[in-house]
Design an enzyme around this catalytic site. Structure first.
Site, PDB file in Angstrom:
ATOM      1  N   HIS A 224       6.483 -31.647   0.626  1.00 52.42           N
ATOM      2  CA  HIS A 224       7.374 -31.558   1.672  1.00 52.42           C
ATOM      3  C   HIS A 224       7.794 -33.074   2.117  1.00 52.42           C
ATOM      4  CE1 HIS A 224       6.336 -27.476   2.891  1.00 52.42           C
ATOM      5  NE2 HIS A 224       7.108 -26.971   2.207  1.00 52.42           N
TER       6      HIS A 224
ATOM      7  N   LYS B  43       6.802 -13.525   7.733  1.00 50.28           N
ATOM      8  CA  LYS B  43       6.017 -14.320   6.314  1.00 50.28           C
ATOM      9  C   LYS B  43       4.417 -13.938   7.350  1.00 50.28           C
ATOM     10  CE  LYS B  43       9.122 -17.585   3.737  1.00 50.28           C
ATOM     11  NZ  LYS B  43       8.905 -18.380   3.291  1.00 50.28           N
TER      12      LYS B  43
ATOM     13  N   ARG C 289       9.851 -26.322  -7.756  1.00 51.01           N
ATOM     14  CA  ARG C 289       9.202 -26.672  -8.010  1.00 51.01           C
ATOM     15  C   ARG C 289       8.815 -26.541  -9.048  1.00 51.01           C
ATOM     16  NH1 ARG C 289       7.118 -24.888  -3.162  1.00 51.01           N
ATOM     17  NH2 ARG C 289       6.119 -23.169  -3.765  1.00 51.01           N
TER      18      ARG C 289
ATOM     19  N   SER D 135       2.413 -24.858   0.729  1.00 52.69           N
ATOM     20  CA  SER D 135       1.619 -24.809   1.725  1.00 52.69           C
ATOM     21  C   SER D 135       1.097 -23.501   1.426  1.00 52.69           C
ATOM     22  CB  SER D 135       2.246 -24.482   2.865  1.00 52.69           C
ATOM     23  OG  SER D 135       3.717 -25.381   3.347  1.00 52.69           O
TER      24      SER D 135
END
Length: 159
Positions: A17, A41, A90, A128
């Protein structure tokens, strides 16, 4: 002034990030890291902790500010007077979801542009969710997190 919003759960904010944030700082006048509540989430860290992590990680970047939000991203963009969203990509697997979200946001706010940045190759695998998995099993994550965030997590575990 070109203000861009970098939204996400940032659970926690990673070196990947930060790579995106630093590169975005060379393009825009201000970067607003927008930390989503994201109850669906079920984040590992509270929104307040995630905001504190992001603020600690970016304290030396004068172009960056951190806010929390619980609304639609387009609502936040209107509140912040910004029409630019930054997202990181990514891998190809990220692209389909990000494309769908970009189109959905643009359908709600016609002048909203989404800019996609790829992390540097050395950070392409960092997410993450990878960090959370390693943390869950007590593994080494210092190379995946900004040093300030790593310290904050360790201090939190000691409590």
């Amino acid at each position: 002034m070109k203000r861009a919003i970098y939204p996400g759960t940032f659970d926690p904010i990673t070196v990947g990030h930060m790579d995106i944030v630093r590169r975005a700082c060379t393009i825009f006048d201000e970067i607003v890291i927008a930390v989503a509540e994201s109850r669906a989430k079920k984040p590992m860290f509270s929104q307040a902790e995630r905001i504190a992590f992001a603020r600690a990680a970016t304290k030396d970047l004068p172009k960056v500010r951190v806010v929390g939000f619980e609304s639609l991203l387009v609502t936040l963009a209107e509140e912040l007077d910004s029409n630019i969203i930054i997202r990181g990509l990514r891998a190809v697997s990220d692209f389909e979801y990000e494309l769908q979200m970009g189109y959905a946001n643009a359908s709600l706010k016609k002048d909203l542009e989404t800019i996609y940045l790829m992390p540097s190759l050395e950070h392409a695998f960092v997410s993450s969710s990878v960090v959370r998995t390693i943390l869950h099993f007590g593994g080494k994550v210092d190379h995946l997190l900004p040093p300030q965030v790593h310290r904050m997590i360790l201090e939190g575990e000691k409590r």
